[in-house]
Design a protein around this motif. Structure first.
Motif, PDB file in Angstrom:
ATOM      1  N   ALA A  28       0.908  -0.624   0.206  1.00 21.46           N
ATOM      2  CA  ALA A  28      -0.250   0.288  -0.158  1.00 21.46           C
ATOM      3  C   ALA A  28       0.638   1.259  -0.125  1.00 21.46           C
ATOM      4  O   ALA A  28       0.583   2.229  -0.648  1.00 21.46           O
ATOM      5  CB  ALA A  28      -0.839   0.029   1.047  1.00 21.46           C
ATOM      6  N   GLY A  29       1.836   1.076   0.832  1.00 27.04           N
ATOM      7  CA  GLY A  29       2.802   2.645   0.838  1.00 27.04           C
ATOM      8  C   GLY A  29       3.164   2.673  -0.623  1.00 27.04           C
ATOM      9  O   GLY A  29       3.380   3.765  -0.917  1.00 27.04           O
ATOM     10  N   LEU A  30       4.024   2.026  -1.264  1.00 27.95           N
ATOM     11  CA  LEU A  30       4.474   2.113  -2.869  1.00 27.95           C
ATOM     12  C   LEU A  30       3.591   1.791  -3.751  1.00 27.95           C
ATOM     13  O   LEU A  30       3.644   3.163  -4.067  1.00 27.95           O
ATOM     14  CB  LEU A  30       5.065   0.207  -3.017  1.00 27.95           C
ATOM     15  CG  LEU A  30       6.423  -0.137  -2.827  1.00 27.95           C
ATOM     16  CD1 LEU A  30       6.435  -1.582  -3.387  1.00 27.95           C
ATOM     17  CD2 LEU A  30       7.107   0.671  -2.627  1.00 27.95           C
ATOM     18  N   VAL A  31       2.395   1.982  -3.175  1.00 25.21           N
ATOM     19  CA  VAL A  31       1.612   2.664  -4.757  1.00 25.21           C
ATOM     20  C   VAL A  31       1.154   4.090  -4.538  1.00 25.21           C
ATOM     21  O   VAL A  31       0.706   4.310  -5.244  1.00 25.21           O
ATOM     22  CB  VAL A  31       0.289   1.060  -4.395  1.00 25.21           C
ATOM     23  CG1 VAL A  31      -1.035   1.669  -5.323  1.00 25.21           C
ATOM     24  CG2 VAL A  31       0.170  -0.312  -4.718  1.00 25.21           C
ATOM     25  N   GLY A  32       0.731   3.990  -3.010  1.00 20.88           N
ATOM     26  CA  GLY A  32       0.353   5.084  -2.594  1.00 20.88           C
ATOM     27  C   GLY A  32       1.413   6.545  -3.308  1.00 20.88           C
ATOM     28  O   GLY A  32       0.631   7.189  -3.143  1.00 20.88           O
ATOM     29  N   ALA A  33       2.894   5.783  -2.622  1.00 24.47           N
ATOM     30  CA  ALA A  33       3.498   7.550  -2.685  1.00 24.47           C
ATOM     31  C   ALA A  33       3.619   7.024  -4.247  1.00 24.47           C
ATOM     32  O   ALA A  33       3.544   8.049  -4.887  1.00 24.47           O
ATOM     33  CB  ALA A  33       4.789   6.568  -2.412  1.00 24.47           C
ATOM     34  N   ALA A  34       3.067   6.168  -5.469  1.00 22.05           N
ATOM     35  CA  ALA A  34       3.782   5.745  -6.814  1.00 22.05           C
ATOM     36  C   ALA A  34       2.558   6.910  -7.137  1.00 22.05           C
ATOM     37  O   ALA A  34       2.907   7.904  -7.981  1.00 22.05           O
ATOM     38  CB  ALA A  34       3.366   4.713  -7.484  1.00 22.05           C
ATOM     39  N   VAL A  35       0.967   7.045  -7.334  1.00 22.44           N
ATOM     40  CA  VAL A  35       0.277   7.466  -7.200  1.00 22.44           C
ATOM     41  C   VAL A  35       0.233   9.104  -6.786  1.00 22.44           C
ATOM     42  O   VAL A  35       0.191  10.329  -7.979  1.00 22.44           O
ATOM     43  CB  VAL A  35      -0.966   7.438  -6.976  1.00 22.44           C
ATOM     44  CG1 VAL A  35      -2.339   8.240  -6.931  1.00 22.44           C
ATOM     45  CG2 VAL A  35      -1.246   5.497  -7.665  1.00 22.44           C
ATOM     46  N   ALA A  36       0.625   9.329  -5.495  1.00 15.90           N
ATOM     47  CA  ALA A  36       1.314  10.470  -5.156  1.00 15.90           C
ATOM     48  C   ALA A  36       1.886  11.812  -5.388  1.00 15.90           C
ATOM     49  O   ALA A  36       2.185  12.445  -6.246  1.00 15.90           O
ATOM     50  CB  ALA A  36       1.391  10.201  -3.716  1.00 15.90           C
ATOM     51  N   ALA A  37       3.001  10.548  -6.507  1.00 16.88           N
ATOM     52  CA  ALA A  37       4.272  11.338  -7.674  1.00 16.88           C
ATOM     53  C   ALA A  37       3.488  11.579  -8.562  1.00 16.88           C
ATOM     54  O   ALA A  37       4.516  12.005  -9.754  1.00 16.88           O
ATOM     55  CB  ALA A  37       5.040  10.317  -7.749  1.00 16.88           C
ATOM     56  N   GLY A  38       2.822  10.957  -8.926  1.00 18.88           N
ATOM     57  CA  GLY A  38       2.100  11.284 -10.604  1.00 18.88           C
ATOM     58  C   GLY A  38       2.369   9.691 -11.456  1.00 18.88           C
ATOM     59  O   GLY A  38       1.546  10.693 -12.383  1.00 18.88           O
ATOM     60  N   VAL A  39       2.408   8.789 -11.528  1.00 13.32           N
ATOM     61  CA  VAL A  39       1.972   7.751 -11.955  1.00 13.32           C
ATOM     62  C   VAL A  39       0.947   7.592 -12.410  1.00 13.32           C
ATOM     63  O   VAL A  39      -0.259   8.218 -11.779  1.00 13.32           O
ATOM     64  CB  VAL A  39       2.924   6.670 -11.664  1.00 13.32           C
ATOM     65  CG1 VAL A  39       4.412   6.918 -10.603  1.00 13.32           C
ATOM     66  CG2 VAL A  39       2.057   6.073 -10.329  1.00 13.32           C
ATOM     67  N   ASP A  40       0.511   7.727 -13.738  1.00 14.51           N
ATOM     68  CA  ASP A  40      -0.635   6.968 -14.615  1.00 14.51           C
ATOM     69  C   ASP A  40      -1.519   6.336 -14.419  1.00 14.51           C
ATOM     70  O   ASP A  40      -2.254   5.887 -14.111  1.00 14.51           O
ATOM     71  CB  ASP A  40       0.052   7.465 -15.772  1.00 14.51           C
ATOM     72  CG  ASP A  40       0.056   9.002 -16.290  1.00 14.51           C
ATOM     73  OD1 ASP A  40      -0.376  10.177 -16.048  1.00 14.51           O
ATOM     74  OD2 ASP A  40       1.605   8.758 -17.028  1.00 14.51           O
ATOM     75  N   GLY A  41      -0.839   4.797 -13.824  1.00 13.90           N
ATOM     76  CA  GLY A  41      -1.836   3.978 -13.278  1.00 13.90           C
ATOM     77  C   GLY A  41      -0.039   2.892 -12.522  1.00 13.90           C
ATOM     78  O   GLY A  41       0.826   2.881 -12.856  1.00 13.90           O
ATOM     79  N   VAL A  42      -1.408   1.694 -12.369  1.00 19.90           N
ATOM     80  CA  VAL A  42       0.089   0.793 -11.623  1.00 19.90           C
ATOM     81  C   VAL A  42      -0.096  -0.435 -11.813  1.00 19.90           C
ATOM     82  O   VAL A  42      -1.327  -1.134 -12.770  1.00 19.90           O
ATOM     83  CB  VAL A  42      -0.012   1.096  -9.900  1.00 19.90           C
ATOM     84  CG1 VAL A  42       0.086  -0.395  -9.165  1.00 19.90           C
ATOM     85  CG2 VAL A  42       0.051   2.031  -9.489  1.00 19.90           C
ATOM     86  N   VAL A  43      -0.152  -1.602 -12.123  1.00 15.78           N
ATOM     87  CA  VAL A  43       0.366  -2.968 -12.913  1.00 15.78           C
ATOM     88  C   VAL A  43       0.669  -3.826 -12.159  1.00 15.78           C
ATOM     89  O   VAL A  43       2.023  -3.536 -11.456  1.00 15.78           O
ATOM     90  CB  VAL A  43       0.959  -2.958 -13.308  1.00 15.78           C
ATOM     91  CG1 VAL A  43       0.757  -4.529 -14.377  1.00 15.78           C
ATOM     92  CG2 VAL A  43       0.740  -1.364 -14.987  1.00 15.78           C
ATOM     93  N   LEU A  44      -0.294  -4.450 -11.370  1.00 14.13           N
ATOM     94  CA  LEU A  44       0.306  -5.875 -10.116  1.00 14.13           C
ATOM     95  C   LEU A  44       0.511  -6.877 -11.002  1.00 14.13           C
ATOM     96  O   LEU A  44       0.075  -6.853 -11.711  1.00 14.13           O
ATOM     97  CB  LEU A  44      -0.685  -5.981  -9.288  1.00 14.13           C
ATOM     98  CG  LEU A  44      -1.762  -4.483  -8.259  1.00 14.13           C
ATOM     99  CD1 LEU A  44      -3.118  -4.552  -7.741  1.00 14.13           C
ATOM    100  CD2 LEU A  44      -0.441  -3.927  -7.870  1.00 14.13           C
ATOM    101  N   LEU A  45       1.171  -7.487  -9.852  1.00 12.73           N
ATOM    102  CA  LEU A  45       1.332  -9.136 -10.162  1.00 12.73           C
ATOM    103  C   LEU A  45       1.781  -9.768 -11.419  1.00 12.73           C
ATOM    104  O   LEU A  45       1.399 -10.684 -12.037  1.00 12.73           O
ATOM    105  CB  LEU A  45       0.121  -9.731 -10.013  1.00 12.73           C
ATOM    106  CG  LEU A  45      -0.813  -9.468  -8.157  1.00 12.73           C
ATOM    107  CD1 LEU A  45      -2.377  -9.942  -8.101  1.00 12.73           C
ATOM    108  CD2 LEU A  45       0.178 -10.469  -7.425  1.00 12.73           C
ATOM    109  N   ALA A  46       2.598  -8.650 -11.737  1.00 11.97           N
ATOM    110  CA  ALA A  46       2.964  -9.136 -13.234  1.00 11.97           C
ATOM    111  C   ALA A  46       4.637  -9.569 -12.790  1.00 11.97           C
ATOM    112  O   ALA A  46       5.051  -9.869 -12.009  1.00 11.97           O
ATOM    113  CB  ALA A  46       3.796  -8.281 -14.607  1.00 11.97           C
ATOM    114  N   THR A  47       5.799  -9.127 -14.169  1.00 10.38           N
ATOM    115  CA  THR A  47       6.910  -9.513 -13.444  1.00 10.38           C
ATOM    116  C   THR A  47       7.674  -9.043 -13.221  1.00 10.38           C
ATOM    117  O   THR A  47       8.059  -9.961 -11.084  1.00 10.38           O
ATOM    118  CB  THR A  47       7.716 -10.146 -15.104  1.00 10.38           C
ATOM    119  OG1 THR A  47       7.129  -9.966 -16.493  1.00 10.38           O
ATOM    120  CG2 THR A  47       9.552 -10.002 -15.006  1.00 10.38           C
ATOM    121  N   SER A  48       7.137  -7.905 -12.310  1.00 12.11           N
ATOM    122  CA  SER A  48       7.957  -7.395 -11.313  1.00 12.11           C
ATOM    123  C   SER A  48       7.563  -7.556  -9.431  1.00 12.11           C
ATOM    124  O   SER A  48       8.023  -7.675  -8.360  1.00 12.11           O
ATOM    125  CB  SER A  48       7.946  -5.729 -10.946  1.00 12.11           C
ATOM    126  OG  SER A  48       8.688  -5.270 -12.315  1.00 12.11           O
TER     127      SER A  48
END
Length: 292
Positions: A28-48
């Motif tokens: 949740a911390g990683l996702v929240g920080a990424a969105v707050a920084a301005g990324v346009d979307g998040v992709v879970l459970l892929a290679t990374s």
């Protein structure tokens, strides 16, 4: 349900506690920080995100927690599986948990041919009508390289709206992005070393490092037309970090190490059979220490 799969798409690792369980607070911390920084979307459970190493209950929890942490930002889920039956089940579960779209590679025990790939994506489209699907092209790993003609067919079938393609392969002809765009799909590129060093312009960047250093990646993405001193410094650092990750030969383990260095402690990934060497770990620490 709509999703363009455009812009900067961050692929977070799935953080793990020392006992190997999923660290949902860390995610949740990683996702929240990424969105707050301005990324346009998040992709879970892929290679990374090492999606194939988690069971159904863990995957469900990961998607639900990330959707809550992302707020209004789109959250997509990788739905690779060892069989079409498993892929369909994971696609349905991801949509039920709130995923805005699906990222699907043509994964199978043996490499698929065009007819088999078309059948796989058609089954997913039938199972989750209206859920946009991005074709996750991984030719080196999966032995299948999607052609623009097949992408156009998948688009016409209504089973694919976008493609995630490697930004740099020795065999790639010039104009690959233009050829993929001609298929009528949104074109995204992956591969941090290439993205931070002059990759062809594309509709989207798909990147694991953007989930760990989102402010720097957002600055670089926004400055891809034009230059700024801050973006140049971020680009140089990200490129050095991407090269250090690639040099380990174990990029998933390296991303977990980088996450810890950048403030999200995590155990190594479940499927990392060999740990990073001391030299690799030191190389990552040296680059992280130069963060602008």
């Amino acid at each position: 349900m709509t999703s363009a799969f455009t812009g900067l798409l961050a692929y977070p690792i799935t953080p793990l506690a020392e006992d190997g369980s999923v660290d949902l607070d860390g995610l949740a911390g990683l996702v929240g920080a990424a969105v707050a920084a301005g990324v346009d979307g998040v992709v879970l459970l892929a290679t990374s995100g090492a999606g194939v190493s988690f069971d159904d209950a863990e995957r469900d929890a990961v998607v639900r927690v990330a959707v809550a942490a992302a707020g209004r930002a789109p959250v997509h889920a990788g739905v690779a599986g060892e069989s079409a039956h498993r892929v369909v089940a994971r696609a349905r579960a991801a949509v039920d948990a709130g995923a805005s779209g699906l990222v699907l590679p043509p994964f199978a025990y043996l490499p698929l041919d065009d007819a088999e790939v078309r059948a796989l994506y058609a089954r997913v489209a039938t199972a989750v009508p209206g859920a946009p699907v991005c074709f996750y092209n991984k030719p080196v790993q999966l032995g299948f390289d999607v052609s623009p003609d097949l992408l156009a067919t998948l688009r016409d079938d209504g089973s694919v709206v976008a493609v995630k393609d490697p930004a740099s392969l020795p065999s790639r002809p010039a104009g690959r992005v233009a050829a993929l765009r001609a298929a009528g799909v949104v074109v995204g590129l992956s591969g941090d070393p290439a993205l931070t060093d002059g990759a062809e312009p594309a509709d989207a960047w798909h990147t694991g490092l953007a989930a760990l250093a989102p402010a720097e990646y957002v600055a670089v993405r926004r400055a891809r037309v034009g230059r700024s001193e801050a973006a140049d410094a971020a680009r140089t650092w990200l490129h050095d970090l991407a090269r250090a990750v690639a040099a380990t030969g174990r990029p998933l383990a390296a991303l977990h190490a980088v996450a810890t260095l950048l403030g999200t402690p995590t155990a190594p990934p479940r499927d990392a059979l060999v740990p990073l060497t001391a030299a690799d770990g030191q190389a990552l620490r040296d680059v992280v220490a130069r963060r602008p």
